[in-house]
Design a protein around this motif. Structure first.
Motif, PDB file in Angstrom:
ATOM      1  N   ILE A 110       0.141   0.497  -4.160  1.00 26.48           N
ATOM      2  CA  ILE A 110       0.360   0.731  -2.720  1.00 26.48           C
ATOM      3  C   ILE A 110      -0.831   1.455  -2.119  1.00 26.48           C
ATOM      4  CG2 ILE A 110       1.802   1.960  -1.042  1.00 26.48           C
ATOM      5  CD1 ILE A 110       4.201   1.315  -2.931  1.00 26.48           C
ATOM      6  N   ASP A 111      -1.389   2.403  -2.845  1.00 20.96           N
ATOM      7  CA  ASP A 111      -2.579   3.127  -2.398  1.00 20.96           C
ATOM      8  C   ASP A 111      -3.701   2.144  -2.080  1.00 20.96           C
ATOM      9  OD1 ASP A 111      -4.498   5.111  -1.914  1.00 20.96           O
ATOM     10  OD2 ASP A 111      -4.628   5.732  -4.003  1.00 20.96           O
ATOM     11  N   GLU A 112      -3.965   1.237  -2.998  1.00 23.98           N
ATOM     12  CA  GLU A 112      -5.001   0.221  -2.801  1.00 23.98           C
ATOM     13  C   GLU A 112      -4.660  -0.689  -1.618  1.00 23.98           C
ATOM     14  OE1 GLU A 112      -8.479  -1.959  -3.379  1.00 23.98           O
ATOM     15  OE2 GLU A 112      -7.901  -0.041  -4.243  1.00 23.98           O
ATOM     16  N   LEU A 113      -3.420  -1.091  -1.522  1.00 27.53           N
ATOM     17  CA  LEU A 113      -2.978  -1.949  -0.424  1.00 27.53           C
ATOM     18  C   LEU A 113      -3.253  -1.315   0.934  1.00 27.53           C
ATOM     19  CD1 LEU A 113      -1.267  -4.340   0.800  1.00 27.53           C
ATOM     20  CD2 LEU A 113       0.716  -2.814   0.510  1.00 27.53           C
ATOM     21  N   LEU A 114      -2.945  -0.044   1.077  1.00 25.75           N
ATOM     22  CA  LEU A 114      -3.099   0.611   2.378  1.00 25.75           C
ATOM     23  C   LEU A 114      -4.560   0.761   2.795  1.00 25.75           C
ATOM     24  CD1 LEU A 114      -0.272   3.282   2.219  1.00 25.75           C
ATOM     25  CD2 LEU A 114      -0.195   0.931   3.079  1.00 25.75           C
ATOM     26  N   TRP A 115      -5.474   0.712   1.840  1.00 26.00           N
ATOM     27  CA  TRP A 115      -6.902   0.712   2.170  1.00 26.00           C
ATOM     28  C   TRP A 115      -7.405  -0.679   2.515  1.00 26.00           C
ATOM     29  CZ3 TRP A 115      -8.717   5.007   3.592  1.00 26.00           C
ATOM     30  CH2 TRP A 115      -8.436   6.204   2.931  1.00 26.00           C
ATOM     31  N   THR A 116      -6.770  -1.719   1.982  1.00 21.58           N
ATOM     32  CA  THR A 116      -7.377  -3.049   2.035  1.00 21.58           C
ATOM     33  C   THR A 116      -6.531  -4.134   2.692  1.00 21.58           C
ATOM     34  OG1 THR A 116      -6.476  -3.623  -0.144  1.00 21.58           O
ATOM     35  CG2 THR A 116      -8.656  -2.585  -0.089  1.00 21.58           C
ATOM     36  N   TYR A 117      -5.355  -3.809   3.227  1.00 21.26           N
ATOM     37  CA  TYR A 117      -4.455  -4.866   3.699  1.00 21.26           C
ATOM     38  C   TYR A 117      -5.007  -5.662   4.875  1.00 21.26           C
ATOM     39  CZ  TYR A 117      -2.900  -2.272   7.807  1.00 21.26           C
ATOM     40  OH  TYR A 117      -2.857  -1.621   9.017  1.00 21.26           O
ATOM     41  N   ARG A 118      -5.938  -5.092   5.624  1.00 20.86           N
ATOM     42  CA  ARG A 118      -6.618  -5.820   6.696  1.00 20.86           C
ATOM     43  C   ARG A 118      -8.110  -5.572   6.582  1.00 20.86           C
ATOM     44  NH1 ARG A 118      -3.572  -4.168  12.074  1.00 20.86           N
ATOM     45  NH2 ARG A 118      -5.698  -3.586  12.586  1.00 20.86           N
ATOM     46  N   ASP A 119      -8.894  -6.574   6.961  1.00 23.80           N
ATOM     47  CA  ASP A 119     -10.347  -6.430   6.892  1.00 23.80           C
ATOM     48  C   ASP A 119     -10.880  -5.423   7.890  1.00 23.80           C
ATOM     49  OD1 ASP A 119     -10.528  -8.297   4.866  1.00 23.80           O
ATOM     50  OD2 ASP A 119     -10.944  -9.967   6.222  1.00 23.80           O
ATOM     51  N   ASP A 120     -10.195  -5.282   9.027  1.00 21.28           N
ATOM     52  CA  ASP A 120     -10.712  -4.454  10.116  1.00 21.28           C
ATOM     53  C   ASP A 120     -10.012  -3.106  10.245  1.00 21.28           C
ATOM     54  OD1 ASP A 120      -8.289  -5.492  10.953  1.00 21.28           O
ATOM     55  OD2 ASP A 120      -8.941  -5.828  13.017  1.00 21.28           O
ATOM     56  N   SER A 121      -9.159  -2.740   9.299  1.00 17.69           N
ATOM     57  CA  SER A 121      -8.405  -1.500   9.458  1.00 17.69           C
ATOM     58  C   SER A 121      -7.862  -1.030   8.118  1.00 17.69           C
ATOM     59  CB  SER A 121      -7.251  -1.727  10.437  1.00 17.69           C
ATOM     60  OG  SER A 121      -6.591  -0.519  10.704  1.00 17.69           O
ATOM     61  N   PHE A 122      -7.346   0.192   8.114  1.00 20.74           N
ATOM     62  CA  PHE A 122      -6.647   0.748   6.961  1.00 20.74           C
ATOM     63  C   PHE A 122      -5.603   1.717   7.498  1.00 20.74           C
ATOM     64  CE2 PHE A 122      -9.923   3.795   7.895  1.00 20.74           C
ATOM     65  CZ  PHE A 122      -9.310   5.015   7.689  1.00 20.74           C
ATOM     66  N   LEU A 123      -4.686   2.104   6.658  1.00 21.96           N
ATOM     67  CA  LEU A 123      -3.697   3.108   7.027  1.00 21.96           C
ATOM     68  C   LEU A 123      -4.071   4.428   6.364  1.00 21.96           C
ATOM     69  CD1 LEU A 123      -0.540   0.905   6.807  1.00 21.96           C
ATOM     70  CD2 LEU A 123      -1.138   2.326   8.762  1.00 21.96           C
ATOM     71  N   PRO A 124      -4.268   5.469   7.154  1.00 23.73           N
ATOM     72  CA  PRO A 124      -4.630   6.768   6.570  1.00 23.73           C
ATOM     73  C   PRO A 124      -3.480   7.293   5.720  1.00 23.73           C
ATOM     74  CG  PRO A 124      -4.120   7.003   8.907  1.00 23.73           C
ATOM     75  CD  PRO A 124      -4.082   5.539   8.601  1.00 23.73           C
TER      76      PRO A 124
END
Length: 153
Positions: free
Chosen positions: A49-63
């Motif tokens: 999940i940690d990795e997902l939240l950094w990479t789920y979109r090319d233009d954004s991430f969830l802090p």
């Protein structure tokens, strides 16, 4: 602390995966100016999940951050195995049959389960029955054929 019971929303995944649904729910949570706590059953799952939240979109991430990391109290989204509300979250996300723990300090709890997994489905049904018997404020969300979320109960 308030004596109010949290809303408990069950999200029955049938057409989407947790990886597709979780970031959108977290974005909506942050748009409400709420913080979120994600309770996972294992460190390995929280790594994913940690990795997902950094990479789920090319233009954004969830802090976000980990409960066992630096500055846990300052994280808008916190990932935890213990579920201790170190960041003062209003929203609790339960994934992979994690323990519910104390929910009173949250405004809303999301129980997200994979309806294609018989064990997860049975576990969620058992949770629903137990929580309903306890008088919890429950809602059940499922995806329509078009993929939209609809409140079914």
């Amino acid at each position: 602390m308030s004596d109010a019971k949290p809303e408990i929303w069950f999200y029955h995944l049938e057409r989407s995966t947790l990886e597709q649904v979780l970031p959108t729910l977290l974005e909506r949570t942050l748009q409400r100016d709420w913080r979120a706590l994600i309770r996972g059953a294992t460190s390995h799952r929280l790594d994913d999940i940690d990795e997902l939240l950094w990479t789920y979109r090319d233009d954004s991430f969830l802090p976000h951050g980990r409960a066992d990391g630096d500055h846990a109290a300052r994280q808008p989204v916190l990932l935890s195995e213990s579920g201790e509300n170190l960041n003062g979250a209003q929203a609790l996300f339960i994934v992979d049959d994690s323990e519910l723990g104390a929910m009173q300090e949250f405004a809303r709890c999301f129980i997200i389960f994979d309806g294609r997994d018989e064990q997860a489905l049975n576990h969620a049904r058992g949770r629903w029955r137990t929580l309903k018997a306890d008088g919890a404020d429950l809602a059940y969300w499922k995806q329509s054929d078009e993929g939209r979320w609809e409140k079914a109960a």
